[in-house]
Design a protein around this motif. Sequence first.
Motif, PDB file in Angstrom:
ATOM      1  N   GLU A 108     -15.965  52.414 -70.422  1.00  0.00           N
ATOM      2  CA  GLU A 108     -14.724  51.927 -69.839  1.00  0.00           C
ATOM      3  C   GLU A 108     -14.649  50.406 -69.852  1.00  0.00           C
ATOM      4  N   SER A 109     -15.791  49.759 -69.721  1.00  0.00           N
ATOM      5  CA  SER A 109     -15.786  48.297 -69.665  1.00  0.00           C
ATOM      6  C   SER A 109     -15.554  47.658 -71.035  1.00  0.00           C
ATOM      7  N   LEU A 110     -15.676  48.453 -72.085  1.00  0.00           N
ATOM      8  CA  LEU A 110     -15.495  47.927 -73.436  1.00  0.00           C
ATOM      9  C   LEU A 110     -14.038  47.926 -73.876  1.00  0.00           C
ATOM     10  N   ARG A 111     -13.192  48.592 -73.137  1.00  0.00           N
ATOM     11  CA  ARG A 111     -11.790  48.682 -73.524  1.00  0.00           C
ATOM     12  C   ARG A 111     -11.067  47.392 -73.152  1.00  0.00           C
ATOM     13  N   VAL A 112     -10.378  46.798 -74.099  1.00  0.00           N
ATOM     14  CA  VAL A 112      -9.632  45.561 -73.856  1.00  0.00           C
ATOM     15  C   VAL A 112      -8.198  45.745 -74.314  1.00  0.00           C
ATOM     16  N   CYS A 113      -7.359  44.817 -73.917  1.00  0.00           N
ATOM     17  CA  CYS A 113      -5.944  44.855 -74.293  1.00  0.00           C
ATOM     18  C   CYS A 113      -5.785  44.373 -75.735  1.00  0.00           C
ATOM     19  N   GLY A 114      -4.983  45.081 -76.506  1.00  0.00           N
ATOM     20  CA  GLY A 114      -4.758  44.680 -77.890  1.00  0.00           C
ATOM     21  C   GLY A 114      -3.968  43.395 -78.016  1.00  0.00           C
ATOM     22  N   THR A 115      -3.253  42.999 -76.968  1.00  0.00           N
ATOM     23  CA  THR A 115      -2.450  41.770 -77.007  1.00  0.00           C
ATOM     24  C   THR A 115      -3.254  40.562 -76.536  1.00  0.00           C
ATOM     25  N   THR A 116      -3.915  40.702 -75.378  1.00  0.00           N
ATOM     26  CA  THR A 116      -4.643  39.566 -74.816  1.00  0.00           C
ATOM     27  C   THR A 116      -6.048  39.429 -75.387  1.00  0.00           C
ATOM     28  N   GLY A 117      -6.602  40.525 -75.934  1.00  0.00           N
ATOM     29  CA  GLY A 117      -7.969  40.483 -76.434  1.00  0.00           C
ATOM     30  C   GLY A 117      -8.996  40.477 -75.319  1.00  0.00           C
ATOM     31  N   LYS A 118      -8.572  40.667 -74.094  1.00  0.00           N
ATOM     32  CA  LYS A 118      -9.470  40.665 -72.944  1.00  0.00           C
ATOM     33  C   LYS A 118      -9.239  41.935 -72.133  1.00  0.00           C
ATOM     34  N   ARG A 119     -10.137  42.181 -71.188  1.00  0.00           N
ATOM     35  CA  ARG A 119      -9.958  43.338 -70.302  1.00  0.00           C
ATOM     36  C   ARG A 119      -8.986  42.961 -69.189  1.00  0.00           C
ATOM     37  N   LYS A 120      -7.779  42.650 -69.619  1.00  0.00           N
ATOM     38  CA  LYS A 120      -6.707  42.267 -68.716  1.00  0.00           C
ATOM     39  C   LYS A 120      -5.404  42.748 -69.328  1.00  0.00           C
ATOM     40  N   ALA A 121      -4.651  43.511 -68.573  1.00  0.00           N
ATOM     41  CA  ALA A 121      -3.414  44.091 -69.091  1.00  0.00           C
ATOM     42  C   ALA A 121      -2.361  43.015 -69.314  1.00  0.00           C
ATOM     43  N   CYS A 122      -1.585  43.191 -70.377  1.00  0.00           N
ATOM     44  CA  CYS A 122      -0.501  42.255 -70.644  1.00  0.00           C
ATOM     45  C   CYS A 122       0.688  42.555 -69.735  1.00  0.00           C
ATOM     46  N   LYS A 123       1.742  41.754 -69.847  1.00  0.00           N
ATOM     47  CA  LYS A 123       2.888  41.864 -68.926  1.00  0.00           C
ATOM     48  C   LYS A 123       3.576  43.201 -69.082  1.00  0.00           C
ATOM     49  N   ASP A 124       3.818  43.627 -70.319  1.00  0.00           N
ATOM     50  CA  ASP A 124       4.521  44.904 -70.557  1.00  0.00           C
ATOM     51  C   ASP A 124       3.524  45.950 -71.023  1.00  0.00           C
ATOM     52  N   CYS A 125       2.487  46.200 -70.244  1.00  0.00           N
ATOM     53  CA  CYS A 125       1.422  47.125 -70.640  1.00  0.00           C
ATOM     54  C   CYS A 125       1.962  48.543 -70.745  1.00  0.00           C
ATOM     55  N   SER A 126       1.689  49.188 -71.869  1.00  0.00           N
ATOM     56  CA  SER A 126       2.125  50.577 -72.052  1.00  0.00           C
ATOM     57  C   SER A 126       0.978  51.458 -72.526  1.00  0.00           C
ATOM     58  N   CYS A 127      -0.234  50.861 -72.620  1.00  0.00           N
ATOM     59  CA  CYS A 127      -1.372  51.631 -73.138  1.00  0.00           C
ATOM     60  C   CYS A 127      -2.182  52.291 -72.029  1.00  0.00           C
ATOM     61  N   GLY A 128      -1.853  52.033 -70.775  1.00  0.00           N
ATOM     62  CA  GLY A 128      -2.577  52.649 -69.665  1.00  0.00           C
ATOM     63  C   GLY A 128      -3.673  51.788 -69.092  1.00  0.00           C
ATOM     64  N   LEU A 129      -3.892  50.594 -69.677  1.00  0.00           N
ATOM     65  CA  LEU A 129      -4.953  49.729 -69.180  1.00  0.00           C
ATOM     66  C   LEU A 129      -4.625  49.202 -67.787  1.00  0.00           C
ATOM     67  N   ALA A 130      -3.333  48.924 -67.529  1.00  0.00           N
ATOM     68  CA  ALA A 130      -2.942  48.424 -66.210  1.00  0.00           C
ATOM     69  C   ALA A 130      -3.260  49.456 -65.132  1.00  0.00           C
ATOM     70  N   GLU A 131      -2.943  50.744 -65.374  1.00  0.00           N
ATOM     71  CA  GLU A 131      -3.239  51.794 -64.406  1.00  0.00           C
ATOM     72  C   GLU A 131      -4.734  51.956 -64.232  1.00  0.00           C
ATOM     73  N   GLU A 132      -5.468  51.844 -65.337  1.00  0.00           N
ATOM     74  CA  GLU A 132      -6.925  51.994 -65.257  1.00  0.00           C
ATOM     75  C   GLU A 132      -7.545  50.887 -64.424  1.00  0.00           C
ATOM     76  N   LEU A 133      -7.080  49.639 -64.641  1.00  0.00           N
ATOM     77  CA  LEU A 133      -7.618  48.523 -63.876  1.00  0.00           C
ATOM     78  C   LEU A 133      -7.218  48.631 -62.404  1.00  0.00           C
ATOM     79  N   GLY A 134      -5.965  49.136 -62.160  1.00  0.00           N
ATOM     80  CA  GLY A 134      -5.530  49.306 -60.773  1.00  0.00           C
ATOM     81  C   GLY A 134      -6.347  50.348 -60.044  1.00  0.00           C
TER      82      GLY A 134
END
Length: 264
Positions: free
Chosen positions: A182-208
């Motif tokens: 889980e810690s290896l998953r990053v945002c395709g836009t930011t390149g970091k483990r931080k969700a972008c503004k219009d996150c649609s990949c589920g990373l924002a929910e996962e981090l929340g």
Amino acid sequence: MTLHIPHPRITTLKGGIVLILWGAGSSPENVQQFSQEVSTHQCSRVVVEHFERLKLSGHAKSTFSVVLSNLLEPHTTTHSFDLLSEVVRIMTPCGIVCGKELSDLRISSNLKLAGFCNITFDSSNSIFSAQTPNFEVGTSSKLSFAKPSVWTLSDALVDDEIELINEDDLLDESDLIKPAAESLRVCGTTGKRKACKDCSCGLAEELGTAQSGKSTTTSAATSSCGSCYLGDAFRCASCPYLGMPAFKPGEKIQLSERQLNPDL
């Protein structure tokens, strides 16, 4: 008849093999007389050859020490690069060529290109002379830097004088811990483990969920990348879900017969 050979190079006739080249317009009587006069200089051998038959004669390389060219009237021959290339081939190292040429610029260039050196030209009588190099045509010599040097450490130097670092000493305990998937998953836009503004990949929910301390039981669709359910933008070229709309993680997807057999 007087020999038109620049002094002191006339002394090279003694004991040498001489080639006399003559061209169109010269009478056989004059050629014979000229050959006899050359022989009086104690030559080892005198050969007479017409310009047009020089290549056809097939003389071996490094045969003649002196070549007398176009010295018989009416001096109709022009010393081209091809002609001089054949002349330098059949001459010995440090051989002498003397001849008559009306154009000093042309003969000088052709002599240099053919490989002659020590070129002289007497403009008063249009007589030139040149010398072959002190090596045979086609001779090769290996250069001292032909083989590159290879930098190595000798065994004695490694064992006695250099203290090598143990690679394992460069790692600490945290480096040996295998990270969670889980810690290896990053945002395709930011390149970091931080969700972008219009996150649609589920990373924002996962981090929340991770910040709230709650665990999630949502499982991604089975695939090599784990992102096939997000849509074509997240699918690889060989993904069987290409062309299908996005679906929810864990949702059962029914593939058509064509998708299961792409070669059909």
